[in-house]
Design a protein around this motif. Structure first.
Motif, PDB file in Angstrom:
ATOM      1  N   LEU A  70       0.816  -1.213   0.000  1.00 49.18           N
ATOM      2  CA  LEU A  70       0.000   0.000   0.000  1.00 49.18           C
ATOM      3  C   LEU A  70       0.850   1.263   0.000  1.00 49.18           C
ATOM      4  CD1 LEU A  70      -2.687  -1.134   2.595  1.00 49.18           C
ATOM      5  CD2 LEU A  70      -2.967  -0.952   0.116  1.00 49.18           C
ATOM      6  N   ALA A  71       2.094   1.166   0.454  1.00 50.75           N
ATOM      7  CA  ALA A  71       2.948   2.347   0.522  1.00 50.75           C
ATOM      8  C   ALA A  71       3.370   2.848  -0.850  1.00 50.75           C
ATOM      9  CB  ALA A  71       4.190   2.044   1.357  1.00 50.75           C
ATOM     10  N   VAL A  72       3.335   1.989  -1.858  1.00 44.58           N
ATOM     11  CA  VAL A  72       3.800   2.397  -3.179  1.00 44.58           C
ATOM     12  C   VAL A  72       2.778   3.244  -3.921  1.00 44.58           C
ATOM     13  CG1 VAL A  72       5.262   0.367  -3.369  1.00 44.58           C
ATOM     14  CG2 VAL A  72       2.940   0.287  -4.283  1.00 44.58           C
ATOM     15  N   ARG A  73       1.534   3.215  -3.451  1.00 44.46           N
ATOM     16  CA  ARG A  73       0.524   4.062  -4.080  1.00 44.46           C
ATOM     17  C   ARG A  73       0.335   5.300  -3.203  1.00 44.46           C
ATOM     18  NH1 ARG A  73      -4.424   4.542  -2.648  1.00 44.46           N
ATOM     19  NH2 ARG A  73      -5.067   4.759  -4.816  1.00 44.46           N
ATOM     20  N   ARG A  74       0.101   6.424  -3.868  1.00 45.87           N
ATOM     21  CA  ARG A  74      -0.004   7.673  -3.123  1.00 45.87           C
ATOM     22  C   ARG A  74      -1.123   8.520  -3.709  1.00 45.87           C
ATOM     23  NH1 ARG A  74       5.048  11.699  -1.736  1.00 45.87           N
ATOM     24  NH2 ARG A  74       3.981  12.987  -0.205  1.00 45.87           N
ATOM     25  N   ALA A  75      -2.043   8.918  -2.854  1.00 43.06           N
ATOM     26  CA  ALA A  75      -3.163   9.737  -3.311  1.00 43.06           C
ATOM     27  C   ALA A  75      -2.796  11.215  -3.221  1.00 43.06           C
ATOM     28  CB  ALA A  75      -4.404   9.456  -2.453  1.00 43.06           C
ATOM     29  N   GLY A  76      -2.694  11.868  -4.372  1.00 44.27           N
ATOM     30  CA  GLY A  76      -2.414  13.296  -4.369  1.00 44.27           C
ATOM     31  C   GLY A  76      -0.956  13.619  -4.115  1.00 44.27           C
ATOM     32  N   LYS A  77      -0.668  14.892  -3.920  1.00 43.92           N
ATOM     33  CA  LYS A  77       0.690  15.357  -3.676  1.00 43.92           C
ATOM     34  C   LYS A  77       0.858  15.738  -2.213  1.00 43.92           C
ATOM     35  CE  LYS A  77       1.207  17.189  -8.355  1.00 43.92           C
ATOM     36  NZ  LYS A  77       1.523  18.388  -9.167  1.00 43.92           N
ATOM     37  N   GLY A  78       2.056  15.695  -1.762  1.00 41.57           N
ATOM     38  CA  GLY A  78       2.312  16.034  -0.367  1.00 41.57           C
ATOM     39  C   GLY A  78       3.677  15.535   0.049  1.00 41.57           C
ATOM     40  N   ARG A  79       3.915  15.548   1.332  1.00 42.61           N
ATOM     41  CA  ARG A  79       5.192  15.094   1.849  1.00 42.61           C
ATOM     42  C   ARG A  79       5.317  13.585   1.733  1.00 42.61           C
ATOM     43  NH1 ARG A  79       5.316  18.825   7.379  1.00 42.61           N
ATOM     44  NH2 ARG A  79       5.218  20.840   6.293  1.00 42.61           N
ATOM     45  N   TRP A  80       6.535  13.115   1.868  1.00 41.31           N
ATOM     46  CA  TRP A  80       6.787  11.676   1.654  1.00 41.31           C
ATOM     47  C   TRP A  80       6.058  10.827   2.667  1.00 41.31           C
ATOM     48  CZ3 TRP A  80       8.859   8.551   5.371  1.00 41.31           C
ATOM     49  CH2 TRP A  80       9.429   9.176   6.462  1.00 41.31           C
ATOM     50  N   TRP A  81       5.821  11.354   3.869  1.00 39.70           N
ATOM     51  CA  TRP A  81       5.164  10.558   4.893  1.00 39.70           C
ATOM     52  C   TRP A  81       3.660  10.775   4.898  1.00 39.70           C
ATOM     53  CZ3 TRP A  81       2.707  14.028   7.922  1.00 39.70           C
ATOM     54  CH2 TRP A  81       3.263  15.313   8.037  1.00 39.70           C
ATOM     55  N   GLY A  82       3.153  11.507   3.894  1.00 38.01           N
ATOM     56  CA  GLY A  82       1.718  11.779   3.849  1.00 38.01           C
ATOM     57  C   GLY A  82       0.907  10.524   3.567  1.00 38.01           C
ATOM     58  N   ALA A  83      -0.405  10.696   3.608  1.00 39.95           N
ATOM     59  CA  ALA A  83      -1.311   9.561   3.471  1.00 39.95           C
ATOM     60  C   ALA A  83      -1.279   8.983   2.061  1.00 39.95           C
ATOM     61  CB  ALA A  83      -2.736   9.986   3.820  1.00 39.95           C
ATOM     62  N   THR A  84      -1.137   7.678   1.975  1.00 40.30           N
ATOM     63  CA  THR A  84      -1.319   6.977   0.705  1.00 40.30           C
ATOM     64  C   THR A  84      -2.673   6.295   0.652  1.00 40.30           C
ATOM     65  OG1 THR A  84      -0.329   4.947   1.554  1.00 40.30           O
ATOM     66  CG2 THR A  84       1.156   6.528   0.526  1.00 40.30           C
ATOM     67  N   MET A  85      -3.366   6.292   1.780  1.00 42.29           N
ATOM     68  CA  MET A  85      -4.717   5.739   1.876  1.00 42.29           C
ATOM     69  C   MET A  85      -5.569   6.704   2.685  1.00 42.29           C
ATOM     70  SD  MET A  85      -5.192   2.763   0.385  1.00 42.29           S
ATOM     71  CE  MET A  85      -6.652   2.195   1.278  1.00 42.29           C
ATOM     72  N   PRO A  86      -6.863   6.769   2.416  1.00 41.10           N
ATOM     73  CA  PRO A  86      -7.736   7.585   3.273  1.00 41.10           C
ATOM     74  C   PRO A  86      -7.709   7.073   4.708  1.00 41.10           C
ATOM     75  CG  PRO A  86      -8.847   6.992   1.219  1.00 41.10           C
ATOM     76  CD  PRO A  86      -7.584   6.195   1.270  1.00 41.10           C
ATOM     77  N   GLY A  87      -7.835   7.986   5.641  1.00 48.22           N
ATOM     78  CA  GLY A  87      -7.805   7.617   7.047  1.00 48.22           C
ATOM     79  C   GLY A  87      -9.044   6.843   7.460  1.00 48.22           C
ATOM     80  N   ARG A  88      -8.900   6.120   8.554  1.00 51.49           N
ATOM     81  CA  ARG A  88     -10.018   5.352   9.103  1.00 51.49           C
ATOM     82  C   ARG A  88     -10.383   5.888  10.479  1.00 51.49           C
ATOM     83  NH1 ARG A  88     -11.476   1.148   6.140  1.00 51.49           N
ATOM     84  NH2 ARG A  88     -10.032   0.402   4.545  1.00 51.49           N
ATOM     85  N   SER A  89     -11.463   5.381  11.000  1.00 53.76           N
ATOM     86  CA  SER A  89     -11.957   5.859  12.279  1.00 53.76           C
ATOM     87  C   SER A  89     -10.932   5.608  13.384  1.00 53.76           C
ATOM     88  CB  SER A  89     -13.278   5.169  12.627  1.00 53.76           C
ATOM     89  OG  SER A  89     -13.676   5.477  13.943  1.00 53.76           O
ATOM     90  N   PRO A  90     -10.668   6.608  14.210  1.00 52.50           N
ATOM     91  CA  PRO A  90      -9.737   6.395  15.338  1.00 52.50           C
ATOM     92  C   PRO A  90     -10.289   5.429  16.375  1.00 52.50           C
ATOM     93  CG  PRO A  90     -10.766   8.564  15.470  1.00 52.50           C
ATOM     94  CD  PRO A  90     -11.132   8.005  14.131  1.00 52.50           C
ATOM     95  N   ARG A  91     -11.546   5.036  16.247  1.00 50.59           N
ATOM     96  CA  ARG A  91     -12.118   4.065  17.190  1.00 50.59           C
ATOM     97  C   ARG A  91     -11.427   2.715  17.111  1.00 50.59           C
ATOM     98  NH1 ARG A  91     -17.125   6.692  15.780  1.00 50.59           N
ATOM     99  NH2 ARG A  91     -17.518   5.151  14.151  1.00 50.59           N
ATOM    100  N   TRP A  92     -10.705   2.467  16.013  1.00 52.20           N
ATOM    101  CA  TRP A  92      -9.948   1.218  15.924  1.00 52.20           C
ATOM    102  C   TRP A  92      -8.893   1.139  17.017  1.00 52.20           C
ATOM    103  CZ3 TRP A  92     -11.239  -3.005  13.504  1.00 52.20           C
ATOM    104  CH2 TRP A  92     -12.067  -2.938  12.381  1.00 52.20           C
ATOM    105  N   LEU A  93      -8.413   2.288  17.486  1.00 49.60           N
ATOM    106  CA  LEU A  93      -7.392   2.298  18.531  1.00 49.60           C
ATOM    107  C   LEU A  93      -7.952   1.874  19.885  1.00 49.60           C
ATOM    108  CD1 LEU A  93      -5.549   5.607  17.569  1.00 49.60           C
ATOM    109  CD2 LEU A  93      -4.894   3.262  17.011  1.00 49.60           C
ATOM    110  N   LEU A  94      -9.262   1.786  19.999  1.00 52.66           N
ATOM    111  CA  LEU A  94      -9.864   1.300  21.241  1.00 52.66           C
ATOM    112  C   LEU A  94      -9.598  -0.189  21.449  1.00 52.66           C
ATOM    113  CD1 LEU A  94     -13.327   3.120  21.168  1.00 52.66           C
ATOM    114  CD2 LEU A  94     -11.291   3.733  22.492  1.00 52.66           C
ATOM    115  N   VAL A  95      -9.313  -0.909  20.357  1.00 58.64           N
ATOM    116  CA  VAL A  95      -9.056  -2.351  20.481  1.00 58.64           C
ATOM    117  C   VAL A  95      -7.810  -2.617  21.327  1.00 58.64           C
ATOM    118  CG1 VAL A  95      -8.577  -4.491  19.219  1.00 58.64           C
ATOM    119  CG2 VAL A  95     -10.249  -2.857  18.326  1.00 58.64           C
ATOM    120  N   PRO A  96      -6.632  -2.038  20.989  1.00 56.18           N
ATOM    121  CA  PRO A  96      -5.473  -2.273  21.877  1.00 56.18           C
ATOM    122  C   PRO A  96      -5.668  -1.676  23.260  1.00 56.18           C
ATOM    123  CG  PRO A  96      -4.950  -0.627  20.211  1.00 56.18           C
ATOM    124  CD  PRO A  96      -6.247  -1.240  19.804  1.00 56.18           C
ATOM    125  N   LEU A  97      -6.362  -0.542  23.352  1.00 51.78           N
ATOM    126  CA  LEU A  97      -6.601   0.041  24.667  1.00 51.78           C
ATOM    127  C   LEU A  97      -7.431  -0.897  25.541  1.00 51.78           C
ATOM    128  CD1 LEU A  97      -7.311   3.798  23.810  1.00 51.78           C
ATOM    129  CD2 LEU A  97      -5.228   2.794  24.779  1.00 51.78           C
TER     130      LEU A  97
END
Length: 291
Positions: free
Chosen positions: A169-196
């Protein structure tokens, strides 16, 4: 407002998201007016099921990530699920035995949630290599032990699955931006509740190895995979089936490595999960062929 109108109104509110109600308000009002007419009967079981199925289909379609192919969305979701479930089970609390490892896991999970795959990919690779260090003898003795290291394939399989998916997934990049920018649309931060939640159970010293917890997790997995199958059929989309296959892959590695010591219950458990994932993949292929 009579009882029939109130019943149908509440079901409509639960079945359809806010965006759908805004777009199809006239249709919903027409349904309510039909329910309010004199002599209106209570909805039959068939009508109720049809209503709930329609609401489920709308909700499922609304969760699809727009702007990316279905296979990348499914691969991203699968990698995220494997990552949060894996790090949720690591011994982090009540004693922080591996502070650097915990920090790496947190940054990796946040990067996956935010869609920063060019940041997540090297972190996932570091985690995979570090966990597999005893299995790679030519690397020598580690100078710095960042986290747990394993000599078997099953415990390190989740890390390599996340690393491989992140690299793709890192080889594809949506739009222009910095090298560490998003290559995929973000997901809900509620996923972080699983490890918590997993770390909270560790802090409370809950014995998650007891049968009641094991059965509860198995039941949750079966229910989730049934929803995956239903979502695949309802939305005619295979992204959830692919995510489920990515999630199941480390488990199949564990089964293969422990085949000779797996009990009958274990075989039944893995057979049910595999059958549901295969059914979802077959359904996804068929609906794609008909599209």
């Amino acid at each position: 407002m009579n009882d029939v109108l109130e019943l149908r109104y509440r079901r409509l509110l639960r079945a359809y998201p806010k965006e759908y109600r805004a777009e199809h308000g006239e249709e919903l009002i027409g349904t309510l007016m039909e329910a309010a007419r004199p002599g209106a009967r209570r909805p039959s079981l068939r009508e109720t099921l049809h209503l709930l199925a329609g609401g489920f289909t709308v909700r499922v379609r609304a969760t699809r990530t727009s702007g990316v192919p279905a296979w990348t969305d499914g691969l991203h979701l699968g990698a995220l699920i494997v990552a949060v479930v894996t790090f949720a089970q690591l011994p982090v609390l009540p004693y922080i035995n591996y502070p650097a490892w915990a920090a790496l896991g947190i940054v990796l999970m946040v990067a996956l949630v935010r869609g920063w795959l060019r940041l997540a990919a090297p972190l996932a690779a570091i985690a995979a290599v570090a966990a597999s260090w005893p299995m790679i003898p030519w690397l020598g003795i580690p100078v710095f032990t960042m986290g747990p290291m394993y000599g078997d394939l099953a415990p390190v399989a989740p890390y390599w699955v996340v690393a491989a998916a992140s690299a793709v997934l890192a080889v594809r990049r949506a739009g222009k931006g910095r090298w560490w920018g998003a290559t995929m649309p973000g997901r809900s931060p509620r996923w972080l509740l699983v490890p918590l939640a997993g770390w909270a159970l560790q802090l409370a010293q809950v014995p998650t190895y007891e049968p009641v917890w094991v059965v509860s997790r198995a039941g949750a997995e079966v229910a989730a995979l049934l929803l995956v199958l239903a979502a695949t059929l309802a939305a005619r989309d295979g992204r959830w089936a692919l995510a489920a296959a990515v999630y199941l892959l480390p488990g199949l590695v564990y089964l293969a490595e422990n085949l000779l010591v797996t009990s009958a219950r274990g075989f039944l458990y893995w057979s049910v999960l595999t059958a549901l994932v295969v059914a979802s993949l077959v359904a996804a292929r068929r609906v794609h062929a008909k599209a």
